[in-house]
Design an enzyme around this catalytic site. Structure first.
Site, PDB file in Angstrom:
ATOM      1  N   ASP A  57     -58.275  -3.374 -59.739  1.00  0.00           N
ATOM      2  CA  ASP A  57     -57.309  -2.408 -59.952  1.00  0.00           C
ATOM      3  C   ASP A  57     -56.730  -1.741 -58.505  1.00  0.00           C
ATOM      4  O   ASP A  57     -57.554  -1.671 -57.937  1.00  0.00           O
ATOM      5  CB  ASP A  57     -57.819  -1.407 -60.886  1.00  0.00           C
ATOM      6  CG  ASP A  57     -57.093  -0.195 -61.459  1.00  0.00           C
ATOM      7  OD1 ASP A  57     -56.201  -0.767 -62.229  1.00  0.00           O
ATOM      8  OD2 ASP A  57     -57.041   0.821 -61.062  1.00  0.00           O
TER       9      ASP A  57
ATOM     10  N   ASP B 255     -52.311   1.576 -69.511  1.00  0.00           N
ATOM     11  CA  ASP B 255     -51.545   2.735 -69.014  1.00  0.00           C
ATOM     12  C   ASP B 255     -50.276   3.057 -69.720  1.00  0.00           C
ATOM     13  O   ASP B 255     -49.666   4.090 -69.415  1.00  0.00           O
ATOM     14  CB  ASP B 255     -51.631   2.764 -67.428  1.00  0.00           C
ATOM     15  CG  ASP B 255     -52.741   2.957 -66.747  1.00  0.00           C
ATOM     16  OD1 ASP B 255     -53.795   3.950 -67.217  1.00  0.00           O
ATOM     17  OD2 ASP B 255     -52.903   2.780 -65.528  1.00  0.00           O
TER      18      ASP B 255
ATOM     19  N   GLU C 283     -54.243  -6.675 -59.465  1.00  0.00           N
ATOM     20  CA  GLU C 283     -53.093  -5.534 -60.033  1.00  0.00           C
ATOM     21  C   GLU C 283     -52.200  -5.106 -59.062  1.00  0.00           C
ATOM     22  O   GLU C 283     -52.670  -4.070 -58.315  1.00  0.00           O
ATOM     23  CB  GLU C 283     -53.852  -4.592 -60.801  1.00  0.00           C
ATOM     24  CG  GLU C 283     -53.252  -3.312 -61.567  1.00  0.00           C
ATOM     25  CD  GLU C 283     -52.644  -2.380 -60.606  1.00  0.00           C
ATOM     26  OE1 GLU C 283     -51.325  -2.391 -60.501  1.00  0.00           O
ATOM     27  OE2 GLU C 283     -53.330  -1.474 -60.509  1.00  0.00           O
TER      28      GLU C 283
END
Length: 495
Positions: A296, A395, A343
């Site tokens: 991430d 998200d 990501e």
């Protein structure tokens, strides 16, 4: 390179069940059976760590421990650590949401009972398995057990509010406290053993069904964590342990003031000097849980947004370089080739692209962004094979919720792309079909899009305090007809 495949994004807290929160019990196995029937090959999770204030899996008490709220109480009963009477009266928890304020104290009490039963009457083979786990995981488990017991001892506040001798880890004082509080420490160690035992069985079941598990490794750790407390020299902290600078991202698609995450920032020079030992341990722990790793906020390994801790928002920050290439070389030297997904969303520069490509990691594409950001590289038919593509992530809004909220010009763009108009029932299947047919080697969708749910099922609103990470589905939604639809689509698109 990841193979051509498809899969589902679902955090275990979202699984159905009677105990207020999804867990690693029967519903998780039914989900994997459904995935196999639907010919899906990848189960992507959010971080599995123990959550704290705000319930976010991206702000955990440890980057290496597991979330004990995911422990199946039914399996504890099967192990002999709980009695049927312990589970006879379950509160009327909501079925569609996790009420963390209600479920946490109820479940923690039962987990404490389970540990007491283990301590009193565990069989020799159970004690031997526990001892082996503690020895194998001592590199993170010892500090974690002490951290949690000390946190309980002080009534729950952040470690910087503890007594000074424990906050600063004074050796003699810490050793004396540990000697007096062994049972409390052992409870936290035992619960980690039970989490890892249950998770290991579930992951092996997934692998036997031909399903790989993709885990999530956030770049940063929480300030109030065993990681920070036990490794204070690795972070920018003042003499009282408080961060002097914190992590975040500048203003972007999600927030006009950026996101001030508040995570302490690494002293990369210190980490590099010892060969990134802490990072290697972190990867080692995650590799014992999953088959594929998603990193991430990958761009932070090239340069991260540094915000003075005194700033209330992330507007006034600066980019600071990070030694990502050196770190990834060290990880590869230690573990060999690991399937890793980057990501790479947000403010991406040529240097970030070079870091990703130099490491050989596939990046991510979000189909919704092709219309909302008017970015052709996010449109499904333009994907490169070496990427992992999504309708949206945890998200983002659900795709149905997104479609209802976008302005008319974006909706016109969507209709022009597909060559026809849609209503809100039709847009999600159309986007899934287009995603599956795309050149991307790997495509994944949130479970909410599997069910074609609206904004009420959204998992997270970045920047919003409270009300996140709570969505759950019901058993009845997991139908054979839905599995058949996905299986046919997956076969037709050679996934």
């Amino acid at each position: 390179m990841l193979k051509r495949a498809s899969g589902i994004v679902l955090h275990p807290t979202s699984l159905p069940g009677p105990h207020g929160i999804g867990d690693l019990g029967a519903a998780a196995y039914r989900f994997l059976d459904w995935m196999a029937d639907a010919h899906q090959k990848i189960w992507q999770l959010l971080p599995l760590g123990p959550t704290s204030y705000g319930d976010s899996p991206y702000q955990c008490l440890s980057s290496m421990a597991g979330n004990t709220l995911l422990i199946s109480l039914d399996q504890l009963q099967e192990q002999g650590y709980l009695q049927a009477s312990d589970l006879a009266e379950v509160p009327p928890f909501p079925q569609d949401q996790v009420d963390y304020g209600w479920v946490i104290p109820w479940k923690k009490d039962l987990l404490a009972r389970a540990h007491a039963a283990f301590a009193e009457r565990a069989a020799p083979q159970q004690r031997a398995a526990y001892a082996a786990f503690c020895q194998e995981n001592a590199y993170w488990l010892d500090d974690y057990g002490v951290f949690c017991a000390l946190k309980d001892f002080h009534g729950g506040p952040a470690w910087t509010e503890w007594a000074p001798e424990y906050r600063s880890r004074q050796p003699e004082a810490l050793a004396a406290w540990i000697a007096q509080h062994g049972r409390e420490i052992e409870q936290h160690r035992f619960l980690q053993y039970e989490f890892y035992r249950q998770w290991g069985e579930l992951r092996r079941y997934a692998n036997a069904k031909g399903i790989e598990v993709m885990g999530d490794i956030p770049i940063f750790v929480a300030f109030d964590s065993a990681d920070t407390w036990a490794n204070q020299h690795l972070f920018y902290l003042d003499e009282n342990g408080n961060p002097t600078v914190v992590a975040g991202v500048p203003p972007d698609y999600f927030s006009a003031t950026g996101q001030r995450w508040g995570n302490p920032l690494y002293r990369w020079d210190v980490m590099q000097a010892d060969g990134f030992a802490w990072w290697k341990n972190r990867v080692r722990a995650l590799r014992s849980q999953v088959d594929i790793i998603r990193i991430d906020h990958f761009r932070g390994f090239e340069a991260y947004w540094e915000v003075p801790a005194s700033e209330p928002t992330a507007i006034h920050g600066q980019w600071v370089k990070a030694p990502g290439a050196e770190l990834f070389r060290a990880i590869r030297a230690e573990f060999g080739e690991i399937p890793i997904v980057a990501e790479d969303l947000g403010v991406i520069t040529q240097e970030v692209n070079e870091l990703r490509d130099g490491a050989g990691f596939p990046g991510m594409r979000i189909f919704q962004f092709g219309f909302s950001e008017n970015n052709p590289s996010f449109l499904a038919r333009n994907y490169i094979p070496h990427c992992v593509a999504y309708t949206g992530t945890h998200d983002n809004n659900t795709t149905r919720g997104w479609f209802k909220s976008i302005p008319q010009n974006e909706r016109d763009h969507l209709f022009h792309y597909f060559g026809c108009g849609f209503n809100e029932d039709e847009v999600v299947p159309a986007m899934i079909g287009e995603l599956w047919a795309s050149p991307a080697n790997t495509v994944l969708i949130p479970m909410q899009d599997v069910f074609n749910l609206g904004e009420e099922a959204r998992m997270n609103f970045p920047g919003k305090m409270g009300g996140n990470w709570a969505w759950r589905y019901r058993d009845a939604q997991l139908t054979p007809d839905l599995a058949h639809w996905f299986a046919r689509l997956t076969d037709e698109t050679n996934r």
